[in-house]
Design an enzyme around this catalytic site. Structure first.
Site, PDB file in Angstrom:
ATOM      1  N   HIS A 132      47.152  42.147  31.404  1.00  0.00           N
ATOM      2  CA  HIS A 132      46.947  42.115  32.853  1.00  0.00           C
ATOM      3  C   HIS A 132      48.283  42.243  33.559  1.00  0.00           C
ATOM      4  O   HIS A 132      49.304  41.747  33.072  1.00  0.00           O
ATOM      5  CB  HIS A 132      46.259  40.807  33.279  1.00  0.00           C
ATOM      6  N   ASP A 181      37.938  41.083  32.394  1.00  0.00           N
ATOM      7  CA  ASP A 181      37.058  42.128  31.872  1.00  0.00           C
ATOM      8  C   ASP A 181      36.637  41.815  30.437  1.00  0.00           C
ATOM      9  O   ASP A 181      35.480  42.015  30.056  1.00  0.00           O
ATOM     10  CB  ASP A 181      37.770  43.483  31.903  1.00  0.00           C
TER      11      ASP A 181
END
Length: 233
Positions: A132, A181
């Site tokens: 991320h 996700d």
């Protein structure tokens, strides 16, 4: 004339959604109605609680991401709400919102965690569900989803496989955080959702955030112009 046939819904006085009277669907929590519409059955109490958490986790994530920037930029050009929100949705892709679908697909495959990591490393591609741009140590959204899944007894083989993918990648290359996700993909796979609904889940979750940003942008001066630097010859 096209003869459309569907098992999703009907209209009129006796309208139904997946066989459930629309009047009854109107008494359901919104997340439960979404579950019914997409999956074709009603969620259990535990599934309902977890799905609500998943939708809320992706409702908005600041102003700097592609979909929000796109929606607000389109609105600043003097467009209508639907056009601006559509602009934000159209910006969703593999790097923003689209990873859920691909991650669900690999989690639902027969490949082992090690086989998957080796394949992605050999191709030089990023593995969906890990890494991320903002979070280095942990993604609090992912932590919350996984914690609730375990608390509700809904974390299964796919959650474990996602954790193994992260661990194998850390051993072979570098430690990366499991992102939201990855957590959503693992949990929804354990709940036996079709991977092709992955991006749709994110679209549904993020749309209220886009509506809020577009509404706020309506009170800003039209035609936002960003600074740019010409670097050509």
């Amino acid at each position: 004339m096209t003869d459309w046939k569907t098992s999703i819904s009907s209209s009129g006085e006796d309208a139904v959604i997946r066989g459930e009277a629309l009047q009854n669907v109107m008494d359901m929590d919104f997340a439960d109605a979404i579950w019914l519409l997409l999956k074709g059955d009603k969620p259990s109490e535990a599934e309902s609680e977890l799905f609500n958490t998943i939708l809320s986790s992706s409702i908005d994530h600041g102003v700097g991401n592609p979909s929000t920037v796109s929606a607000r930029t389109v609105q600043s050009g003097g467009n209508e709400m639907n056009t601006s929100v559509a602009g934000g949705i159209l910006s969703l892709g593999d790097a923003h919102g689209g990873a859920i679908e691909e991650c669900m697909k690999i989690l639902q495959s027969e490949e082992t965690a090690e086989e998957l990591v080796d394949r992605y490393l050999e191709a030089g591609d990023n593995i969906p569900g890990i890494g991320h741009k903002v979070y280095d140590d942990k993604d609090p959204r992912a932590e919350k989803i996984l914690s609730k899944a375990e608390e509700l007894g809904l974390a299964g083989e796919k959650v474990q496989k996602m954790k193994e993918i992260r661990e194998v990648f850390a051993e072979k290359k570098v430690p990366l955080v499991m992102n939201v996700d990855g957590a959503i993909s693992a949990v929804m796979s354990d709940l036996e959702w079709d991977h092709r609904l992955g991006k749709g889940i994110f679209i549904i979750a993020r749309t209220p955030g886009l509506v809020a940003h577009v509404h706020e942008e309506m009170d800003e001066p039209d035609f936002r112009r960003e600074d740019g630097e010409y670097v050509g010859e």
